[in-house]
Write an enzyme that holds these catalytic residues in place. Sequence first.
Site, short mmCIF file in Angstrom:
data_model
loop_
_atom_site.label_atom_id
_atom_site.label_comp_id
_atom_site.label_asym_id
_atom_site.label_seq_id
_atom_site.Cartn_x
_atom_site.Cartn_y
_atom_site.Cartn_z
N ARG A 147 -104.99 46.90 83.73
CA ARG A 147 -106.15 47.73 83.44
C ARG A 147 -107.47 47.01 83.73
NH1 ARG A 147 -108.75 47.95 78.74
NH2 ARG A 147 -108.68 50.23 78.69
N ASP A 156 -114.07 47.51 75.48
CA ASP A 156 -112.89 47.24 74.67
C ASP A 156 -113.20 46.24 73.57
OD1 ASP A 156 -111.40 48.87 76.32
OD2 ASP A 156 -110.55 47.23 77.49
#
Length: 262
Positions: free
Chosen positions: A158, A173
């Site tokens: 990712r 994140d």
Amino acid sequence: MRFDVITLFPELFAPFLTCGINRRAFEAGWVDVRLWNPRDFAEGNYRRVDDRPFGGGPGMVMMAEPLWQCLQAVRAERADLPTTQAPVVLFSPIGDRLDHAAVERWSHSAGAVLVCGRYEGIDQRFIDACVDVQISLGDFVLSGGEIAAMALLDAVARLQPGVLNDAGSHQQDSFNPALDGLLDSPHHTRPETWQGPQGPVGVPEVLLGGHHERIARYRREQSLSLTARLRPDLLAQARERGALSAADDRFLHTVQLDSDGL
């Protein structure tokens, strides 16, 4: 980037590699994953890969020789130079715990050979001779290393450019340096009022105003508050790095006063 996975259960990886947004990385070869079964390199009619432990005790232990022969085949296909051989990674309870910083390093690497143990473990002689790095997901034990290998592959995939629809998504994140290593703030989406089990619940007003600076400050304060409450260790690390501003410290001071009931 290439990861060779040595596993007795390669079929476990099929849905992982073909589902979800990260499949872009695997299908395009940005993260090249190749599966190897040590049973294919075992001898005898039964292709045995495990045996009882010397000294007695419960369970079975993966044998060194099939793993060694499998690793030799991986090395031959990779054709790495002796000075640039991919590291051999074993997922193990005694390994260093996987965190965002480690994932970042792996995401910029040329890959590795991932060894997924099973049963009671692997013959220590193979570990001593061949394993370069040991990684743990946390203080618990899994049935095998496959889930840990998928966790590493997922986290690395990712971070590859072009995998996520929004290139900046992963920068928000939790644990990302873009957030100074803090926890991410809560997220909300439509409808503006959700008819929840305890009645209507609205979205925080600041998120509806369109004032980008206020929204950014609100999210920062939510991140600080969550981290202070749930992961104070991350907050302490951010402070040591000088990542907290004067405004951050003022907000945290008010949060502390509120929690003390003053």
